[in-house]
Scaffold this active site. Structure first.
Site, PDB file in Angstrom:
ATOM      1  N   GLU A 184      26.471  -7.517  -5.183  1.00 12.55           N
ATOM      2  CA  GLU A 184      25.363  -6.587  -4.952  1.00 12.55           C
ATOM      3  C   GLU A 184      24.484  -6.503  -6.199  1.00 12.55           C
ATOM      4  O   GLU A 184      24.119  -5.416  -6.653  1.00 12.55           O
ATOM      5  CB  GLU A 184      25.901  -5.206  -4.566  1.00 12.55           C
ATOM      6  CG  GLU A 184      26.636  -5.211  -3.237  1.00 12.55           C
ATOM      7  CD  GLU A 184      27.159  -3.838  -2.818  1.00 12.55           C
ATOM      8  OE1 GLU A 184      27.323  -2.972  -3.688  1.00 12.55           O
ATOM      9  OE2 GLU A 184      27.405  -3.648  -1.620  1.00 12.55           O
ATOM     10  N   GLU A 264      30.222  -6.817   4.050  1.00 14.87           N
ATOM     11  CA  GLU A 264      30.953  -5.555   3.907  1.00 14.87           C
ATOM     12  C   GLU A 264      30.543  -4.636   5.045  1.00 14.87           C
ATOM     13  O   GLU A 264      29.543  -3.932   4.963  1.00 14.87           O
ATOM     14  CB  GLU A 264      30.641  -4.867   2.567  1.00 14.87           C
ATOM     15  CG  GLU A 264      31.130  -5.615   1.352  1.00 14.87           C
ATOM     16  CD  GLU A 264      31.013  -4.798   0.051  1.00 14.87           C
ATOM     17  OE1 GLU A 264      30.591  -3.626   0.113  1.00 14.87           O
ATOM     18  OE2 GLU A 264      31.341  -5.360  -1.015  1.00 14.87           O
TER      19      GLU A 264
END
Ligand SMILES: *[C@@H]1O[C@H](CO)[C@@H](O)[C@H](O)[C@H]1NC(C)=O
Ligand SMILES: *[C@@H]1O[C@H](CO)[C@@H](O)[C@H](O)[C@H]1NC(C)=O
Ligand SMILES: *[C@@H]1O[C@H](CO)[C@@H](O)[C@H](O)[C@H]1NC(C)=O
Ligand SMILES: *[C@@H]1O[C@H](CO)[C@@H](O)[C@H](O)[C@H]1NC(C)=O
Ligand SMILES: *[C@@H]1O[C@H](CO)[C@@H](O)[C@H](O)[C@H]1NC(C)=O
Ligand SMILES: *[C@@H]1O[C@H](CO)[C@@H](O)[C@H](O)[C@H]1NC(C)=O
Length: 589
Positions: A184, A264
């Site tokens: 991320e 995710e």
């Protein structure tokens, strides 16, 4: 069917168990043409779950992995926390709870592929996002950027870690299919492409330029813009509060072709000290998972098994105030902190397994049983019928709500097979969460049977693609014991007669099972229980010019003359009393 051909269902199970054998060198890549992954030349979709070996004592790794496999996952996604392995600069630990290769080995033995996330930054609500605190000894270091001191430390760590991973790459005979770079990164303020370029070079140097590298970012344009870089496949993450098609269309803007991937998908959420305990709704999780899988997307569930922040390993957030993460990393995940199945696990397992009607459970007899010993389904946990055999010899059956005990004999170590048939899901009333399979352990005498191997039997897929073929033939069914023979396949052909009209198939004297015509599953027959006696055969299923293939899976006992009849009218009421007057001469195989 005149030519009686008999195949053991256990032989089928053997085939199913060995299906994964690969001929030729293993390969894994992104198929940009067909928008999917490609594994050994075939389209591939993963259903994965996150598990953090650093949060689970190593003696439980195998147990957790097996449970994940049993839930229907084909992959696990794991982080490598740098600070867990290099607590002191230049001193590395890969033993005990830090034995990453042992974890990979156990996953490989379990049959699980691995999506590796080696950071260097991992977030994970782990102390400093996995970065070692000794990096801060240089006061002005800019973490997660092209800062020279930071890059030097990263390069030395990757030069230790990545060479160890090489033999575990799928293409080298291991189970790692893809490798994430950073984590991320787009949500960090630096947005430093030189840093990402450096990492890409480093990963390609140690893992080869054929390995599928990817990035993962949050569901905003800014994050996707700063976190992605050419040569690394851009994936997205989001939870149950998001519109799936909008999120995937964002991924598409950055990756116009290739597989849709949610790296995710949040099954739960973390807790901070002083906050409310987080919970994510089970129905929402399983429904959205089902939607993504039916779109062909590959999905990783974060977390599938959370575990514990032992010692001082918990992380903390600092958005508008400092909030430290609690010790438990249960995460409201499908497997609890202690590895126990939750209602969420059952719901997810149900979503994942495209039920083909049959599951095979296999284990070994724990001791010699010279005399009849009761096998009990204590909590009425057989959903819905179980056909039990020992070393291939049928012993009897258990049935939900009606038959909860049967007898077994055998020797210690004998193979026990329990074929569980799903008789249809409850579709009305308060019991619509109707989970299938073996829902509780079976008790044999004084022992609880454990260590099950589980196979989902894709019988329909196999029959549609021409199974069984001659050569796999057995001359006779298994030796008879008790009132039935157990599950056996029969195969025959109906000669073409130039016509293909609607007919009704009658299985006189057969007991209970399933019928396929030219690979199409006509459904269940059970004339003994009734009332239905015939199965509808739509005309277009029959070929007017080629021999028609008929496959019967008889679960209990076939009649001495294994024939089936094609009738010109249905019989749905077994008590009609006029059976013998019906025209039974239409056709016969
Ligand atoms: C390495 O880590 C393991 C597992 O935490 C621990 O038991 C062992 O003592 C560590 N080894 C060293 C040399 O610190
Ligand atoms: C992984 O498992 C497969 C199948 O059992 C085996 O052939 C292979 O050698 C294993 N890979 C490693 C690196 O142990
Ligand atoms: C998601 O967004 C699409 C397109 O914007 C819309 O058509 C669809 O109805 C939305 N789905 C849900 C469940 O809100
Ligand atoms: C199991 O075997 C015992 C002893 O032979 C017998 O009494 C009992 O009825 C059997 N139970 C079943 C369910 O067949
Ligand atoms: C019957 O099976 C054979 C062998 O798999 C196949 O070649 C043939 O096309 C099938 N017949 C029909 C009508 O589908
Ligand atoms: C089914 O057969 C029974 C016994 O002959 C009869 O009483 C009943 O009416 C029949 N049901 C139907 C729907 O035909």
């Amino acid at each position: 069917m005149d030519t009686k051909t008999v195949f053991s269902l256990l032989y089928f199970a053997f085939l199913a168990a060995n299906r994964t054998v690969v001929s030729g060198a293993p390969s894994f890549s992104i198929d940009y043409k067909n928008n999917c992954f490609q594994k050994d030349g075939k389209p591939f979709q993963y259903v994965s779950g996150s598990i953090h070996y650093s949060r689970i004592p190593h003696y439980y790794w195998k147990d957790r992995l097996l449970k994940m496999y049993m839930a229907g996952l084909n992959a696990v996604q794991i982080y490598v926390p740098w600070n867990f392995h290099e607590e002191k600069r230049g001193v590395y630990n890969f033993t005990g709870d830090r034995d990453l290769e042992n974890f990979l080995d156990l996953a490989n033995q379990t049959g699980l592929l691995v999506i590796l996330r080696p950071g260097p930054y991992i977030c994970a609500e782990w102390e400093m996002g996995g970065l070692p605190a000794w990096l801060l000894q240089k006061p002005n270091i800019v973490l997660r950027s092209a800062d020279t001191d930071y890059l030097e430390a990263v390069s030395s760590w990757m030069a230790v870690l990545l060479p160890k991973m090489r033999r575990w790459l799928y293409t080298n005979g291991g189970n790692i299919i893809t490798v994430q770079v950073e984590n991320e990164y787009g949500s960090y303020y630096t947005c430093d492409y030189n840093y990402m370029r450096h990492l890409r070079t480093l990963f390609q140097f140690f893992l080869g330029d054929k390995t599928v590298l990817f990035t993962t970012d949050g569901n905003t344009d800014r994050e996707m813009t700063c976190g992605t870089l050419e040569g690394m496949y851009a994936t997205i993450d989001f939870g149950t509060d998001v519109n799936i098609s909008q999120a995937f269309s964002r991924q598409r803007r950055f990756e116009p072709r290739g597989p849709l991937v949610n790296s995710e998908f949040y099954t739960g959420w973390l807790d901070h000290w002083g906050d409310q305990h987080a919970q994510v709704d089970t129905q929402k999780v399983s429904r959205m998972l089902g939607e993504m899988l039916s779109m062909g997307a590959s999905v990783n569930m974060y977390m599938f098994e959370g575990g514990t922040n032992f010692g001082y390993w918990n992380g903390a957030d600092h958005d508008n105030r400092f909030r430290s993460v609690v010790t438990s990393y249960d995460y409201n995940a499908p497997l609890s902190e202690a590895g126990d199945p939750t209602e969420k696990l059952l719901a997810i397992r149900d979503t994942i397994s495209k039920y083909y009607g049959f599951m095979l459970y296999r284990t070994k007899l724990p001791r010699d049983l010279p005399e009849d010993t009761p096998l009990i389904s204590p909590l009425n946990g057989v959903h819905d019928r179980a056909y039990v055999s020992v070393c291939g010899v049928f012993q009897g059956l258990l049935e939900r709500d009606t038959t909860l005990v049967m007898n077994l004999t055998g020797k210690q170590g004998d193979q026990v097979d329990v074929l569980v048939e799903n008789m249809g899901r409850v579709n009305f009333g308060s019991k619509i969460n109707d989970f299938k399979g073996l829902l509780s352990n079976l008790i044999l005498g004084k022992d609880v049977l454990t260590d099950w191997q589980i196979y989902r039997l894709d019988i329909d897929g196999a029959i549609a693609s021409g199974w069984p073929q001659s050569g796999q033939r057995r001359s006779s069914p298994n030796p008879v014991r008790g009132p039935s023979d157990g599950p056996v396949f029969y195969q025959g052909t109906l000669p073409p007669n130039g016509l293909a009209w609607d007919t009704f198939l009658r299985l006189n004297e057969w007991t209970k099972g399933q019928v396929w015509i030219n690979g199409v599953n006509l459904g269940r027959y059970w004339p003994k229980r009734g009332p239905q006696q015939t199965l509808y055969v739509p005309g277009p299923l029959l070929s007017p010019t080629q021999p028609n293939n008929i496959t019967v899976l008889e679960l209990e006992r076939a009649p001495p003359h294994t024939r089936v009849l094609f009738m010109d009218r249905p019989q749905l009421n077994s008590t009609a009393g006029k059976t013998s007057q019906l025209q039974t001469t239409d056709r016969q195989t």
